[in-house]
Design a protein around this motif. Structure first.
Motif, PDB file in Angstrom:
ATOM      1  N   ARG A  74      -4.299  -0.455  -5.393  1.00 18.58           N
ATOM      2  CA  ARG A  74      -2.927  -0.922  -5.102  1.00 18.58           C
ATOM      3  C   ARG A  74      -3.231  -2.736  -4.530  1.00 18.58           C
ATOM      4  O   ARG A  74      -2.592  -3.472  -5.397  1.00 18.58           O
ATOM      5  CB  ARG A  74      -2.208  -0.436  -4.113  1.00 18.58           C
ATOM      6  N   TYR A  75      -4.342  -2.717  -4.090  1.00 18.72           N
ATOM      7  CA  TYR A  75      -4.560  -4.369  -3.803  1.00 18.72           C
ATOM      8  C   TYR A  75      -4.902  -5.027  -5.035  1.00 18.72           C
ATOM      9  O   TYR A  75      -4.607  -6.214  -5.225  1.00 18.72           O
ATOM     10  CB  TYR A  75      -5.813  -4.337  -2.564  1.00 18.72           C
ATOM     11  N   SER A  76      -5.671  -4.386  -5.691  1.00 20.91           N
ATOM     12  CA  SER A  76      -6.375  -4.845  -7.003  1.00 20.91           C
ATOM     13  C   SER A  76      -4.975  -5.100  -7.939  1.00 20.91           C
ATOM     14  O   SER A  76      -4.914  -6.386  -8.438  1.00 20.91           O
ATOM     15  CB  SER A  76      -7.176  -4.240  -7.530  1.00 20.91           C
ATOM     16  N   ARG A  77      -4.197  -4.126  -8.027  1.00 19.30           N
ATOM     17  CA  ARG A  77      -3.116  -4.413  -8.905  1.00 19.30           C
ATOM     18  C   ARG A  77      -2.050  -5.386  -8.327  1.00 19.30           C
ATOM     19  O   ARG A  77      -1.518  -6.239  -9.240  1.00 19.30           O
ATOM     20  CB  ARG A  77      -2.282  -3.221  -9.132  1.00 19.30           C
ATOM     21  N   SER A  78      -1.936  -5.577  -7.115  1.00 20.64           N
ATOM     22  CA  SER A  78      -0.943  -6.748  -6.493  1.00 20.64           C
ATOM     23  C   SER A  78      -1.498  -7.868  -6.783  1.00 20.64           C
ATOM     24  O   SER A  78      -0.614  -8.882  -6.768  1.00 20.64           O
ATOM     25  CB  SER A  78      -0.634  -6.176  -5.157  1.00 20.64           C
ATOM     26  N   ARG A  79      -2.772  -8.305  -6.639  1.00 19.75           N
ATOM     27  CA  ARG A  79      -3.433  -9.413  -6.871  1.00 19.75           C
ATOM     28  C   ARG A  79      -3.408  -9.920  -7.998  1.00 19.75           C
ATOM     29  O   ARG A  79      -3.412 -11.127  -8.541  1.00 19.75           O
ATOM     30  CB  ARG A  79      -4.979  -9.176  -6.255  1.00 19.75           C
ATOM     31  N   GLN A  80      -3.470  -8.681  -9.038  1.00 21.07           N
ATOM     32  CA  GLN A  80      -3.261  -9.276 -10.653  1.00 21.07           C
ATOM     33  C   GLN A  80      -1.889  -9.546 -10.968  1.00 21.07           C
ATOM     34  O   GLN A  80      -1.805 -10.358 -12.078  1.00 21.07           O
ATOM     35  CB  GLN A  80      -3.802  -8.193 -11.487  1.00 21.07           C
ATOM     36  N   ALA A  81      -0.871  -9.302 -10.219  1.00 20.01           N
ATOM     37  CA  ALA A  81       0.501  -9.366 -10.558  1.00 20.01           C
ATOM     38  C   ALA A  81       0.842 -10.834 -10.604  1.00 20.01           C
ATOM     39  O   ALA A  81       0.451 -11.781  -9.688  1.00 20.01           O
ATOM     40  CB  ALA A  81       1.382  -8.732  -9.582  1.00 20.01           C
ATOM     41  N   THR A  82       1.831 -11.351 -11.698  1.00 19.82           N
ATOM     42  CA  THR A  82       2.215 -12.532 -11.740  1.00 19.82           C
ATOM     43  C   THR A  82       3.692 -12.938 -11.878  1.00 19.82           C
ATOM     44  O   THR A  82       4.077 -13.953 -12.414  1.00 19.82           O
ATOM     45  CB  THR A  82       1.369 -13.252 -12.975  1.00 19.82           C
ATOM     46  N   ASP A  83       4.261 -11.909 -11.506  1.00 18.41           N
ATOM     47  CA  ASP A  83       5.738 -11.799 -11.614  1.00 18.41           C
ATOM     48  C   ASP A  83       6.559 -12.282 -10.605  1.00 18.41           C
ATOM     49  O   ASP A  83       7.885 -12.455 -10.590  1.00 18.41           O
ATOM     50  CB  ASP A  83       6.129 -10.210 -11.938  1.00 18.41           C
ATOM     51  N   GLY A  84       5.865 -12.957  -9.717  1.00 14.24           N
ATOM     52  CA  GLY A  84       6.727 -13.720  -8.415  1.00 14.24           C
ATOM     53  C   GLY A  84       7.351 -12.747  -7.569  1.00 14.24           C
ATOM     54  O   GLY A  84       8.188 -13.278  -6.817  1.00 14.24           O
ATOM     55  N   SER A  85       7.072 -11.393  -7.659  1.00 12.96           N
ATOM     56  CA  SER A  85       7.679 -10.573  -6.734  1.00 12.96           C
ATOM     57  C   SER A  85       7.141 -10.656  -5.308  1.00 12.96           C
ATOM     58  O   SER A  85       5.999 -11.398  -5.038  1.00 12.96           O
ATOM     59  CB  SER A  85       7.241  -9.004  -7.209  1.00 12.96           C
TER      60      SER A  85
ATOM     61  N   ILE B 246     -10.165   8.659   0.274  1.00 15.29           N
ATOM     62  CA  ILE B 246      -9.309   8.771  -0.864  1.00 15.29           C
ATOM     63  C   ILE B 246      -8.146   7.796  -0.676  1.00 15.29           C
ATOM     64  O   ILE B 246      -7.507   7.265  -1.707  1.00 15.29           O
ATOM     65  CB  ILE B 246      -8.677  10.308  -0.938  1.00 15.29           C
ATOM     66  N   ALA B 247      -7.859   7.898   0.697  1.00 16.45           N
ATOM     67  CA  ALA B 247      -6.433   6.756   0.873  1.00 16.45           C
ATOM     68  C   ALA B 247      -6.910   5.470   0.656  1.00 16.45           C
ATOM     69  O   ALA B 247      -5.964   4.571   0.097  1.00 16.45           O
ATOM     70  CB  ALA B 247      -6.041   7.089   2.406  1.00 16.45           C
ATOM     71  N   HIS B 248      -8.105   5.077   1.071  1.00 16.88           N
ATOM     72  CA  HIS B 248      -8.587   3.697   0.728  1.00 16.88           C
ATOM     73  C   HIS B 248      -8.856   3.481  -0.734  1.00 16.88           C
ATOM     74  O   HIS B 248      -8.948   2.275  -1.168  1.00 16.88           O
ATOM     75  CB  HIS B 248      -9.979   3.471   1.663  1.00 16.88           C
ATOM     76  N   LEU B 249      -9.069   4.502  -1.546  1.00 11.27           N
ATOM     77  CA  LEU B 249      -9.250   4.249  -2.912  1.00 11.27           C
ATOM     78  C   LEU B 249      -8.093   3.783  -3.551  1.00 11.27           C
ATOM     79  O   LEU B 249      -7.891   2.915  -4.445  1.00 11.27           O
ATOM     80  CB  LEU B 249      -9.968   5.405  -3.682  1.00 11.27           C
ATOM     81  N   PHE B 250      -6.906   4.551  -2.891  1.00  8.06           N
ATOM     82  CA  PHE B 250      -5.698   4.158  -3.475  1.00  8.06           C
ATOM     83  C   PHE B 250      -5.084   2.917  -2.715  1.00  8.06           C
ATOM     84  O   PHE B 250      -4.729   2.070  -3.905  1.00  8.06           O
ATOM     85  CB  PHE B 250      -4.541   5.179  -3.122  1.00  8.06           C
ATOM     86  N   ASN B 251      -5.800   2.652  -1.637  1.00 11.34           N
ATOM     87  CA  ASN B 251      -5.145   1.281  -1.157  1.00 11.34           C
ATOM     88  C   ASN B 251      -5.852   0.127  -1.882  1.00 11.34           C
ATOM     89  O   ASN B 251      -5.202  -0.905  -2.349  1.00 11.34           O
ATOM     90  CB  ASN B 251      -5.622   1.222   0.234  1.00 11.34           C
TER      91      ASN B 251
ATOM     92  N   LEU C  38       0.860  -1.194   0.034  1.00 13.70           N
ATOM     93  CA  LEU C  38       0.003   0.104  -0.167  1.00 13.70           C
ATOM     94  C   LEU C  38       0.778   1.208   0.000  1.00 13.70           C
ATOM     95  O   LEU C  38       0.394   2.098  -0.502  1.00 13.70           O
ATOM     96  CB  LEU C  38      -0.881  -0.079   1.198  1.00 13.70           C
ATOM     97  N   GLY C  39       1.871   1.188   0.470  1.00 15.14           N
ATOM     98  CA  GLY C  39       2.785   2.412   0.538  1.00 15.14           C
ATOM     99  C   GLY C  39       2.369   3.223   1.737  1.00 15.14           C
ATOM    100  O   GLY C  39       1.886   3.016   2.524  1.00 15.14           O
ATOM    101  N   SER C  40       2.408   4.720   1.440  1.00 19.05           N
ATOM    102  CA  SER C  40       2.185   5.683   2.600  1.00 19.05           C
ATOM    103  C   SER C  40       0.632   5.869   2.645  1.00 19.05           C
ATOM    104  O   SER C  40       0.114   6.512   3.692  1.00 19.05           O
ATOM    105  CB  SER C  40       2.718   7.042   2.440  1.00 19.05           C
ATOM    106  N   THR C  41       0.042   5.289   1.960  1.00 18.09           N
ATOM    107  CA  THR C  41      -1.485   5.685   1.880  1.00 18.09           C
ATOM    108  C   THR C  41      -2.008   5.063   3.093  1.00 18.09           C
ATOM    109  O   THR C  41      -3.157   5.311   3.697  1.00 18.09           O
ATOM    110  CB  THR C  41      -2.050   5.434   0.889  1.00 18.09           C
ATOM    111  N   LEU C  42      -1.332   3.728   3.454  1.00 13.72           N
ATOM    112  CA  LEU C  42      -1.942   3.237   4.657  1.00 13.72           C
ATOM    113  C   LEU C  42      -2.071   3.829   5.921  1.00 13.72           C
ATOM    114  O   LEU C  42      -2.858   3.976   6.716  1.00 13.72           O
ATOM    115  CB  LEU C  42      -1.029   1.813   4.939  1.00 13.72           C
ATOM    116  N   ALA C  43      -0.794   4.782   6.026  1.00  8.87           N
ATOM    117  CA  ALA C  43      -0.704   5.631   7.180  1.00  8.87           C
ATOM    118  C   ALA C  43      -1.628   6.621   7.029  1.00  8.87           C
ATOM    119  O   ALA C  43      -2.249   7.170   8.200  1.00  8.87           O
ATOM    120  CB  ALA C  43       0.945   6.060   7.410  1.00  8.87           C
TER     121      ALA C  43
END
Length: 564
Positions: free
Chosen positions: A125-136, A117-122, A46-51
Motif C-alpha cells: 500500500r505504501y508503494s501504490r500510494s507513492r505511485q498515485a498521482t491523482d492528488g488524493s 504478512i501485515a507488513h507485506l500488505f503495508n 495502510l488501513g487495518s493492517t497497521l493495527a
C-alpha cells in the motif's frame, strides 16, 4: 478428563493466564492503533493492517521476554530447592520448563507470521500510494518531503516512485533486522524438531545459538521508525479528523490546517527483553565459572553396546538423585555441551555418567577414551541441574520406567536406596518401588547388572524382598534367544542376565501393570517416573489418568518425565 483436570489444574491455569495475556495485549494494541488520532493519517494509507502489525509486534515483545526464562537452568534448580517444602503441584510445574519454552516459541512464530504478512500488505500500500498521482489525500501524504531541513516530515518510507520495496527492506534498520530475525527463527525452529535433536544434536546446538542474533535484532528493530504517527504539536494545531477534509488547502496561509508532521515511535522492544537478557547473561557467567573448575577422571569403563562410563571428581560438587550435568570435551568441540544424567548416588565420593554412542560427538568421545596410549581427554562439567526424579523419595510408591540408556536416572536412585538401607535410614518415606527396564538388546542389561545383584542380596539380608519389584523386558529378540531362555527357565537365575528375576520378551502390558499397582496400593500416592521416548510417555500418562481415583483419599498416580 476429571482426573486430568485434578492433576493438572495449575498447569491449565498458568497456560490460560498466558494465553489470556496474549489475547488481551493483541486486542488492546489493535484497538489502540485503530482508534488513536496519532495514526489517523497512517491508517488512511495502510488501513487495518497497521493495527495488525503493531498488535502482533507487542505480543512478540511479550513472548520474547518469556522465551529465555525456562532455559535458565541454574535459576530453575534454585527454585526447585527453595520449593522443596512447597506442594507437589507447584514443584511439578518446574518440570514443564521446556514444554513452556516450546509453546512460547510457537507463539512467537505465530505472531511473526502475522507481523510479516501485515507488513507485506503495508509496503504494498505504501508503494501504490507513492505511485498515485491523482492528488488524493493518500498521494499528498505519501509525497511529504523526507528532507527534514526543509521543515517537512515524511509518512511514507518509500521516498521516490522508482524505489522498490526490496530496496527499502534491505537498506532500513527495521527491514534488515526483520529479515535477520526471521531467518534465525526459521533455522532455530526447524532444527529443534525431535528427529534433528536426537540424530544431529550438533546441528540443533549450533543453530539454537542464533537466538543471539534474534535478541539483538529485536532490540534495535524499532530504530528508524518506519511506521510513523502524527506529532502531538501537529495534532494540537489541526485535528486530523477535521483537517483531512481540507488537505488541498494545507499550503494556503488563510487555512487554519497546516501540513501534518510525523515522527517515528521510539523503540520499545529493548524494554521488554532487558531484564530477561541480564538474567540469562548472569546465568551463563555462573555456568561458565562452574565449567572452568577442574574435573578429575578417576575411572573409565567400557560397557557392551558401545556405552562409556566415566567416574569423576570435582571440588565442591554436590548432587541429588536423578540430576543431570552438561559435558564438554574441548578436544572434540570447544563449544558443544551435551546433557547426561548422573548414574552415581549422592552418598558416593564420585559422580558418574554413562554415555551411549548416538551421534558424531558421542562416538568421537568414546573413540578418544578407547585409545590406550593416548592421554585422557580433558572434560569440562557444568551442573548439576534438577529434574523430576529428585522427588522420587517424596512418594509412598514409586514406578520407575527406563528405556535403554534411559535407565541412568534410576540407577542413581537404586544406588541411593542401597546406601540408605546400609545406613538404616528411617526417614525414607518410600515403601515400595516398581522398576521397569525396557531394552532392545541383551548386552544393555549388563550396564547395571552388578547394581541389581547387590540390591537383590541386600533386600534378602534385610528381609525386605518385597521392597523392590523389578522387571526386565527385551524387545529385540529372535526365536533362538527365546528357545534358549525357555530351555533354561527352571534355573535359579536368568540365562540372559544372571539375575533371579527372569527376563520378559516384548513390551509391558501397562494396563495390567497399573491395575495391579492400584489394587495393591488402594490409598497411596504413586509417582510414575519415565526416562524414555515420547510414545511411551503418552501411554504412561494415559494410564496415570485412567487409574487415578477422583477421590483424593484413594490411589493417585502422578506422571513425571525427564526433560533435558
Amino acid at each position: 478428563m476429571g482426573n486430568w483436570v485434578v492433576n493438572h489444574w495449575f498447569s491449565v491455569l498458568f497456560l490460560a493466564v498466558w494465553l489470556g495475556l496474549n489475547v488481551f495485549l493483541f486486542v488492546d494494541a489493535f484497538l489502540k492503533y485503530e482508534t488513536a488520532d496519532r495514526y489517523y493519517y497512517t491508517r488512511k494509507i495502510l488501513g487495518s493492517t497497521l493495527a495488525c502489525a503493531r498488535a502482533s509486534a507487542l505480543c512478540l515483545n511479550f513472548n520474547s521476554m518469556l522465551i529465555l526464562l525456562p532455559v535458565c537452568r541454574s535459576l530453575l534448580s534454585f527454585l526447585r530447592g527453595t520449593c522443596s517444602f512447597c506442594s507437589r503441584t507447584l514443584r511439578k510445574q518446574l518440570d514443564h520448563n521446556l514444554t513452556f519454552h516450546k509453546l512460547v516459541a510457537y507463539m512467537i512464530c505465530l505472531h511473526t507470521a502475522i507481523h510479516i504478512i501485515a507488513h507485506l500488505f503495508n509496503f504494498d500500500r505504501y508503494s501504490r500510494s507513492r505511485q498515485a498521482t491523482d492528488g488524493s489525500l493518500v498521494s499528498i501524504l505519501s509525497s511529504l518531503s523526507h528532507d527534514e531541513t526543509k521543515g517537512g516530515s515524511w509518512l511514507n518510507p518509500i521516498q521516490f516512485r522508482n524505489m522498490t520495496v526490496e530496496y527499502v527492506t534491505f537498506t532500513s534498520i527495521a527491514g534488515l533486522t526483520g529479515v535477520i530475525m526471521t531467518i534465525a527463527l526459521i533455522l532455530m525452529v526447524t532444527s529443534a524438531t525431535e528427529f534433528i535433536r536426537r540424530s544431529y544434536f550438533e546441528v540443533f546446538w549450533y543453530t539454537h545459538h542464533l537466538f543471539i542474533f534474534y535478541i539483538l535484532g529485536l532490540g534495535i528493530h524499532g530504530i528508524g521508525g518506519i511506521v510513523r504517527g502524527q506529532t502531538e504539536e501537529s495534532i494540537n494545531e489541526g485535528h486530523p479528523h477535521k483537517c483531512a477534509e481540507y488537505f488541498e488547502m494545507w499550503d494556503d496561509h488563510d487555512c487554519r490546517c497546516r501540513r501534518p508532521e510525523f515522527e517515528g515511535q521510539p523503540p520499545e522492544s529493548w524494554k521488554w527483553i532487558l531484564a530477561p537478557v541480564i538474567l540469562y547473561i548472569c546465568e551463563r557467567i555462573l555456568r561458565f565459572y562452574r565449567s572452568q573448575q577442574k574435573v578429575v577422571i578417576t575411572k573409565v569403563v567400557m560397557h557392551p553396546s558401545k556405552v562409556l562410563e566415566l567416574q569423576m571428581n570435582k571440588r565442591g560438587f554436590s548432587m541429588e538423585v536423578g540430576q543431570y550435568i552438561f559435558v564438554n570435551c574441548p578436544s572434540i568441540s570447544p563449544l558443544e555441551w551435551h546433557p547426561f544424567t548422573l548414574t552415581s548416588a549422592p552418598e558416593e565420593d564420585f559422580f558418574s555418567i554413562h554415555i551411549r554412542a548416538a551421534g558424531d560427538w558421542t562416538e568421537n568421545l568414546i573413540r578418544a577414551f578407547e585409545q590406550q596410549y593416548s592421554p585422557i581427554p580433558r572434560i569440562e562439567v557444568d551442573g548439576p541441574f534438577g529434574t523430576a526424579s529428585e522427588d522420587v523419595f517424596q512418594y509412598e510408591v514409586a514406578v520407575l520406567v527406563g528405556a535403554g540408556i534411559g535407565v541412568t536416572p534410576f540407577a542413581s536412585i537404586l544406588k541411593s536406596i542401597w546406601y540408605k538401607f546400609q545406613c538404616a535410614d528411617h526417614n525414607l518415606k518410600t515403601k515400595k518401588i516398581y522398576f521397569y527396564w525396557i531394552c532392545r538388546e541383551t548386552g544393555a542389561f549388563s550396564w547395571f547388572n552388578d547394581l541389581l545383584t547387590s540390591l537383590e542380596q541386600e533386600m534378602e539380608e534385610l528381609g525386605k524382598v518385597g521392597f523392590l519389584n523389578y522387571r526386565l523386558f527385551l524387545t529385540g529378540w529372535d526365536s533362538n534367544i527365546v528357545g534358549h531362555a525357555a530351555l533354561n527357565f527352571d534355573k535359579a537365575t536368568d540365562i540372559l542376565t544372571g539375575l533371579k528375576q527372569k527376563t520378559s520378551f516384548g513390551r509391558p502390558m501397562w494396563d495390567n501393570e497399573f491395575s495391579t499397582i492400584a489394587t495393591s496400593h488402594p490409598k497411596s500416592v504413586v509417582g510414575v517416573f519415565l526416562c524414555g521416548p515420547q510414545t511411551l510417555a503418552k501411554s504412561l500418562r494415559k494410564c496415570c489418568h485412567r487409574y487415578s481415583s477422583l477421590d483424593p483419599r484413594k490411589v493417585q498416580f502422578y506422571f513425571n518425565k525427564e526433560n533435558f
